[in-house]
Design an enzyme around this catalytic site. Structure first.
Site, mmCIF file in Angstrom:
data_model
loop_
_atom_site.group_PDB
_atom_site.id
_atom_site.type_symbol
_atom_site.label_atom_id
_atom_site.label_comp_id
_atom_site.label_asym_id
_atom_site.label_seq_id
_atom_site.Cartn_x
_atom_site.Cartn_y
_atom_site.Cartn_z
ATOM 1 N N CYS A 2 0.835 -1.191 0.000
ATOM 2 C CA CYS A 2 0.000 0.000 0.000
ATOM 3 C C CYS A 2 0.876 1.249 0.000
ATOM 4 O O CYS A 2 2.099 1.173 -0.135
ATOM 5 C CB CYS A 2 -0.904 0.014 1.232
ATOM 6 S SG CYS A 2 -1.798 -1.522 1.519
ATOM 7 N N GLU A 83 3.699 -6.412 4.723
ATOM 8 C CA GLU A 83 3.148 -7.739 4.966
ATOM 9 C C GLU A 83 3.763 -8.291 6.239
ATOM 10 O O GLU A 83 4.985 -8.190 6.442
ATOM 11 C CB GLU A 83 3.462 -8.699 3.803
ATOM 12 C CG GLU A 83 2.779 -8.353 2.496
ATOM 13 C CD GLU A 83 1.261 -8.500 2.535
ATOM 14 O OE1 GLU A 83 0.746 -9.176 3.452
ATOM 15 O OE2 GLU A 83 0.590 -7.953 1.647
#
Length: 617
Positions: A2, A83
């Protein structure tokens, strides 16, 4: 993956000018939209603004950000890029402590971990991340960056407001922050670039959160905390134990980084690093009756134009073919043309907000754009050379003896085009020497170590803190520019910690480059791949590419409005353009020789013009 951004301060109320500050958050999201094309969100309170653009990989339905938690009139919020590879373990631990979860996302797990353990929660994370946590009750903004520095996080201050963003362009959406270069920034570009000093954002007033660090922003100012660093100690494992533990760590990291709710692929060059990653992935997917998709990269015409040299001894294609057959993968051969890699030099600047690794960067940008229609997640073999000692400067005597950065030992190639008066202003040699010595001063030494082993420890540290950061920046920006998440299993902090203290006689036993990694990979790869001589990322050997770039540089020289003319000497530049290029003598790293210097100049000129950069020296 993101993009995150936002701002914080306690001395004014953002809600009194709600539309104005909501507009800034929207502008930040627009600036970072390529990092997260699937979703976007914002949050504004009296003292905090949070913005997020999302590339949905895990928890496709309920992973919207920012995520807020409220309890007893207290509010916390988070925006996060990355992540987490130990999400399940950490979620179960938090559930046992009484936490409940509304989503399946790792973002909520991270916020709950902060609520449970406080600022030091980050030590429990195994992953790649840039995190911003809003703590309204204590009126603090927490900014975290992962240990290896895989994910970027920049910040600056405007009129006592802390502004942060995944990319520099996001900062410039906030009033008072603008692109200005001083002498330090110019040295970053001309003396050290495309590398960058850790924490240095090049532009005046722009900084980057250091890997393994977090910032606590409050009424008292900004305090930096280090939560992870390399520590030197005697290696006590036997050779056999070292091979076994290395094999476990590498395979465990690869398996963990396969976590995804969308299909994954791998980049496959036919070298030991990417082949080992691909082999583990292919085996794990076969257990689920799924086939691994793999991608290899090359350049149009390289079959005819390739010329072997000390840095690039062989082409990849025959080894890729062997590995694709061995893995039974769904393989895709991608090629970049001369025109595409030249055209994308500008996009490369836009992806980085800085001049980058010339066509080494623009071609990767092209390849990532071609992979993206097939997959959102790719695992790569990046970082193995820095950790396992694969580069020539770990082995060559002249590099070991050089008292400077071994990938840029001769500054003459950088000075050859610059005006004499500009060189006097830069004081290039002095700047590089001071920067180099400051880095060496941070190396965690080991008492009793031999002089040669201590020097290799210094080289290893420089690689992890400098060269690896440059390649991680390249991988993040070129992949995220197309909304592709590229993962780097070898940059797992457990691997870095363990290998840091393994003696050179084990890493390169019998004089074999990356011996330890090859031994750890036994049984997972064919011997022809496992013991292949290192060949780096490919580059074009088409002389037409050099001619094309030289023509573009001449166009710059003939245009009196070209901003780079402030620094270039026209006569020196024309002489350089007319001289034959030596493809075997890079001015940075292994791949950037004469043609790449042309490309870098083109990037610098475009960058100065496109970003309307002010110069203050």
């Amino acid at each position: 993956m993101c993009g995150i951004s936002g701002f914080f301060q306690t001395k004014q109320d953002f809600l009194k000018k709600r539309k104005f500050y909501e507009g800034i958050l929207d502008s930040m999201n627009l600036a970072l939209r390529r990092r997260g094309p699937d979703d976007r969100g914002t949050f504004l309170s009296s003292h905090f603004g949070l913005a997020h653009v999302r590339l949905s990989i895990v928890d496709l339905v309920t992973g919207h950000q920012p995520i807020l938690k409220k309890a007893d009139s207290r509010t916390w919020g988070i925006v996060y890029n990355g992540e987490l590879y130990n999400t399940d373990e950490l979620r179960e631990e938090l559930k046992a402590l009484g936490h409940s979860f509304d989503t399946a996302s790792d973002t909520e797990v991270i916020l709950c971990a902060y609520l449970e353990y406080g600022p030091g929660f980050v030590e429990k994370l195994n992953g790649i991340f840039a995190i911003a946590i809003m703590d309204e009750t204590s009126r603090k903004l927490m900014l975290y960056r992962d240990r290896a520095g895989v994910k970027p996080l920049f910040y600056g201050i405007s009129d006592e407001t802390v502004v942060f963003s995944s990319e520099i362009k996001g900062l410039f959406c906030f009033p008072g922050l603008s692109p200005v270069l001083d002498r330090d920034g110019l040295n970053q570009i001309f003396s050290i670039g495309p590398a960058r000093t850790g924490g240095n954002g090049v532009f005046q007033g722009v900084k980057e959160v250091l890997p393994g660090h977090f910032l606590i922003c409050s009424d008292e100012g900004i305090r930096q905390e280090c939560y992870w660093k390399l520590e030197s100690h005697d290696h006590e494992d036997s050779y056999e134990e070292t091979v076994e533990k290395t094999a476990f760590l590498v395979e465990d990291s690869i398996r963990r980084q396969m976590v995804s709710d969308v299909p994954i692929c791998t980049f496959l060059s036919g070298g030991v690093d990417s082949s080992l990653v691909s082999s583990v992935c292919a085996r794990e997917l076969k257990k689920k009756n799924r086939q691994l998709m793999t991608f290899s990269f090359d350049f149009v015409g390289n079959q005819e134009n390739f010329r072997a040299n000390a840095f690039q001894p062989s082409q990849d294609r025959p080894f890729v073919e062997q590995m694709a057959a061995y893995l039974d993968s769904d393989h895709h051969y991608l090629e970049c043309s001369t025109e595409d890699q030249a055209k994308l030099l500008k996009d490369s600047v836009l992806a980085h907000d800085l001049p980058a690794m010339a066509d080494v960067d623009s071609s990767m940008l092209y390849f990532c754009s071609r992979v993206r229609p097939f997959c959102k997640v790719a695992l790569t073999g990046e970082c193995a050379d820095e950790i396992f000692g694969g580069y020539p400067w770990f082995h060559r005597e002249d590099c070991l003896k050089a008292r400077t950065f071994p990938w840029t030992m001769d500054l003459k190639a950088r000075q050859v085009l610059l005006k004499d008066e500009f060189l006097r202003e830069l004081k290039m040699e002095e700047y590089v020497r001071q920067t180099y010595e400051a880095s060496l001063a941070q190396v965690p030494s080991l008492p009793g170590e031999s002089a040669q082993e201590a020097r290799r420890r210094e080289i290893s540290y420089l690689n992890l803190k400098w060269f690896m950061q440059t390649l991680l920046n390249r991988m993040d920006r070129t992949s995220m520019y197309s909304g592709l998440e590229a993962r780097v299993p070898f940059a797992d902090h457990r691997i870095m910690e363990y290998l840091w203290n393994v003696p050179w006689e084990m890493k390169a036993r019998d004089g074999m480059v990356k011996h330890l990694l090859r031994q750890a990979g036994r049984g997972r790869l064919p011997d022809e791949i496992l013991f292949r001589r290192k060949s780096p990322y490919p580059k074009t050997y088409d002389k037409g590419y050099e001619t094309l770039l030289a023509g573009k540089v001449r166009e710059i020289m003939e245009d009196s409005s070209s901003p780079v003319l402030r620094f270039l000497d026209k006569e020196k530049t024309e002489l350089f353009l007319s001289s034959p290029s030596d493809y075997g003598r890079p001015w940075y790293g292994q791949l950037m020789a004469g043609p790449q210097l042309y490309a870098y100049l083109l990037q610098v000129n475009y960058w100065l013009r496109e970003y309307r950069i002010g110069i203050e020296i």
